[in-house]
Design an enzyme around this catalytic site. Structure first.
Site, PDB file in Angstrom:
ATOM      1  N   HIS A 242       0.816  -1.052  -0.139  1.00 21.11           N
ATOM      2  CA  HIS A 242       0.020   0.098  -0.120  1.00 21.11           C
ATOM      3  C   HIS A 242       0.753   1.360   0.048  1.00 21.11           C
ATOM      4  O   HIS A 242       0.168   2.313  -0.210  1.00 21.11           O
ATOM      5  CB  HIS A 242      -1.022   0.137   1.130  1.00 21.11           C
ATOM      6  CG  HIS A 242      -0.223   0.399   2.643  1.00 21.11           C
ATOM      7  ND1 HIS A 242       0.000  -0.930   3.278  1.00 21.11           N
ATOM      8  CD2 HIS A 242      -0.019   1.362   3.197  1.00 21.11           C
ATOM      9  CE1 HIS A 242       0.610  -0.266   4.405  1.00 21.11           C
ATOM     10  NE2 HIS A 242       0.571   1.059   4.527  1.00 21.11           N
ATOM     11  N   ASP A 270      -0.339  -7.337   0.685  1.00 21.00           N
ATOM     12  CA  ASP A 270       0.113  -6.126   1.022  1.00 21.00           C
ATOM     13  C   ASP A 270       1.690  -5.965   0.878  1.00 21.00           C
ATOM     14  O   ASP A 270       2.462  -6.169   2.136  1.00 21.00           O
ATOM     15  CB  ASP A 270      -0.312  -5.545   2.379  1.00 21.00           C
ATOM     16  CG  ASP A 270      -0.115  -4.172   2.620  1.00 21.00           C
ATOM     17  OD1 ASP A 270      -0.187  -3.701   3.830  1.00 21.00           O
ATOM     18  OD2 ASP A 270       0.543  -3.378   1.822  1.00 21.00           O
ATOM     19  N   GLY A 349       3.456   5.699   9.106  1.00 21.97           N
ATOM     20  CA  GLY A 349       4.879   5.841   9.012  1.00 21.97           C
ATOM     21  C   GLY A 349       5.677   4.699   9.189  1.00 21.97           C
ATOM     22  O   GLY A 349       6.729   4.636   8.591  1.00 21.97           O
ATOM     23  N   SER A 366       2.033  -3.994   7.886  1.00 25.44           N
ATOM     24  CA  SER A 366       0.892  -3.612   7.062  1.00 25.44           C
ATOM     25  C   SER A 366       0.098  -2.585   7.714  1.00 25.44           C
ATOM     26  O   SER A 366      -0.125  -1.408   7.227  1.00 25.44           O
ATOM     27  CB  SER A 366      -0.092  -4.825   6.709  1.00 25.44           C
ATOM     28  OG  SER A 366      -1.316  -4.494   5.942  1.00 25.44           O
TER      29      SER A 366
END
Length: 458
Positions: A242, A270, A349, A366
């Site tokens: 992502h 992911d 972050g 994730s």
């Protein structure tokens, strides 16, 4: 006569007074002699050159082709030469034109001057004298003109320039004579003071890929480096899908150009990986507490209940336990299957950063809930499926040289370094059959007959 007699009387009186004074007070005890100052520490002692570390000596032996005694002697001689050069520099003032040492172990000192009359003073300090045309200050003034010109020109074809005290001139390293000439002319310096060295080399910053460090995607968002990986000759790192799409450009923690997303899957899974440019080097390192590093030895999957730790560019280093594997999570952007749930906290972050269990890579962050103030739940994308899907090799302390192999080719039952094996997989190696005990990516040092923790003979 009267005056002479009076003088004698005064002298007698003073003598008597002196006698009275001397006898009125007890004689003082004899003062202890002033201690004679001992010799000060040598330059080698001051700089610690007489007690070098084993690591320094070992590297000098390896890289300078010296014996242990030669390496130790060289360090002492270099330290002493530095002191003598400093004395001479102060003495010569504007006439000083540089100093250098030479010789494998002797560190013989040479000091340059613009005045031949300084030769005897230089030699008196145990150094060789070199009489040259330009003083060091004059050479630096030439270089400063090049410095100022470089700010305006940004001369890509002339990447290096410096004062060469041995040559008594400023040297410009360039990819070609024409580029160097243009640089020198624009700076307005005398060509007699500048030499040219033609070289195709272009210096670059050398930066390590370290799990947990920040990187930035197209200047719009920040994620964290997961684990260093390779695919053929291409180096890079694993991270969260992502965080970016194929083709997205990345910059590193220092905002310098870093790489490009090579592949990315999200949602569903992911996972992603970024191929980096030649400025960056893959390492087995993950950033831990207080800027320390831990190194990955492999990717053996941890059991439910096992301890795991995570590194991220927002919240740093935190640990917890594995709650369960093969978890499906529906994010607002879509559902992701096959994640592992943990009790480790994380925040925005930290995505893409590494999860580790001891020295074993587990996965890349994730998403989750909560924070690192009050605690939370975090999910990670397991690393072994990521390595398998993208055909990547994890960078480890014993990095395998094998190329990840397809699971469905003709040699699929032959054990191979770089291939990801799941629990229960069977392989053939050296004419024998083995069954995998723990999911992992195979390393060269982990051949089945040598790793009963990973393989069982069947």
């Amino acid at each position: 006569m009267v005056g002479r007699h009076a003088a004698r009387s005064r002298r007698a009186a003073l003598t008597a007074l002196g006698a009275l004074v001397l006898t009125a007070f007890p004689p003082a005890a004899s003062a202890a002699p002033e201690p004679v100052p001992g010799p000060g520490p040598t330059a080698a002692q001051t700089l610690g050159a007489d007690t070098p570390s084993a690591q320094v000596l070992h590297a000098m032996q390896r890289d300078l082709k010296l014996t242990p005694d030669q390496a130790a002697t060289r360090l002492v001689n270099e330290a002493e030469a530095g002191t003598r050069a400093g004395r001479l520099r102060n003495m010569l003032g504007d006439r000083f034109a540089g100093a250098w040492v030479s010789g494998a172990t002797s560190a013989e000192l040479t000091v340059a001057t613009t005045d031949a009359a300084d030769t005897s003073a230089i030699e008196a300090q145990g150094a060789k004298a070199a009489v040259v045309r330009k003083g060091l200050g004059e050479l630096r003034a030439v270089k400063e003109k090049l410095d100022a010109t470089a700010v305006r020109m940004r001369p890509a074809e002339t990447p290096v320039w410096y004062v060469d005290v041995k040559a008594n001139r400023v040297m410009v390293q360039a990819t070609g004579e024409a580029a160097a000439a243009d640089f020198i002319k624009t700076a307005g310096v005398d060509g007699q003071d500048v030499g040219v060295r033609v070289s195709a080399d272009r210096p670059r910053l050398l930066k390590d890929l370290v799990g947990g460090d920040a990187y930035y995607i197209d200047g719009r968002s920040r994620c964290s480096v997961g684990f260093s990986v390779t695919k053929g000759e291409q180096q890079g790192f694993a991270t969260a899908g992502h965080c970016g799409e194929p083709g997205d450009e990345t910059t590193g923690f220092d905002q310098s150009d870093q790489g490009t997303f090579q592949a990315s899957t999200f949602p569903g899974k992911d996972m992603a990986w970024v191929g980096v440019n030649a400025d960056w080097s893959a390492t087995p390192d993950v950033r831990a507490q207080d800027d320390q590093r831990v190194q990955m030895a492999g990717s053996v999957e941890a059991l439910v209940g096992a301890s795991v730790c995570r590194s991220g560019s927002t919240t740093g280093w935190h640990c917890g336990t594995v709650r369960q594997h093969d978890t499906s999570v529906r994010y607002p952007e879509g559902t992701v299957d096959g994640l592992t749930e943990t009790t480790v906290c994380a925040e925005a972050g930290d995505s893409g950063g590494p999860f580790v269990a001891g020295a074993q890579a587990q996965g890349t962050t994730s998403g989750g809930s909560g924070d690192c103030t009050d605690g939370g739940t975090t999910f990670y994308q397991p690393i072994n499926p990521l390595l398998s899907d993208f055909g990547l090799t994890l960078t480890t302390t014993s990095a395998s040289e094998g190329t990840p192999a397809s699971q469905d080719n003709a040699a699929a039952d032959a054990w191979a370094a770089g291939r990801v094996y799941e629990v229960g997989a069977t392989v053939t190696h050296a004419g024998l059959r083995y069954r995998c005990l723990q999911s992992h990516q195979a390393q060269n040092v982990w051949s089945p007959e040598n790793t009963p923790a990973l393989w069982q003979r069947v």
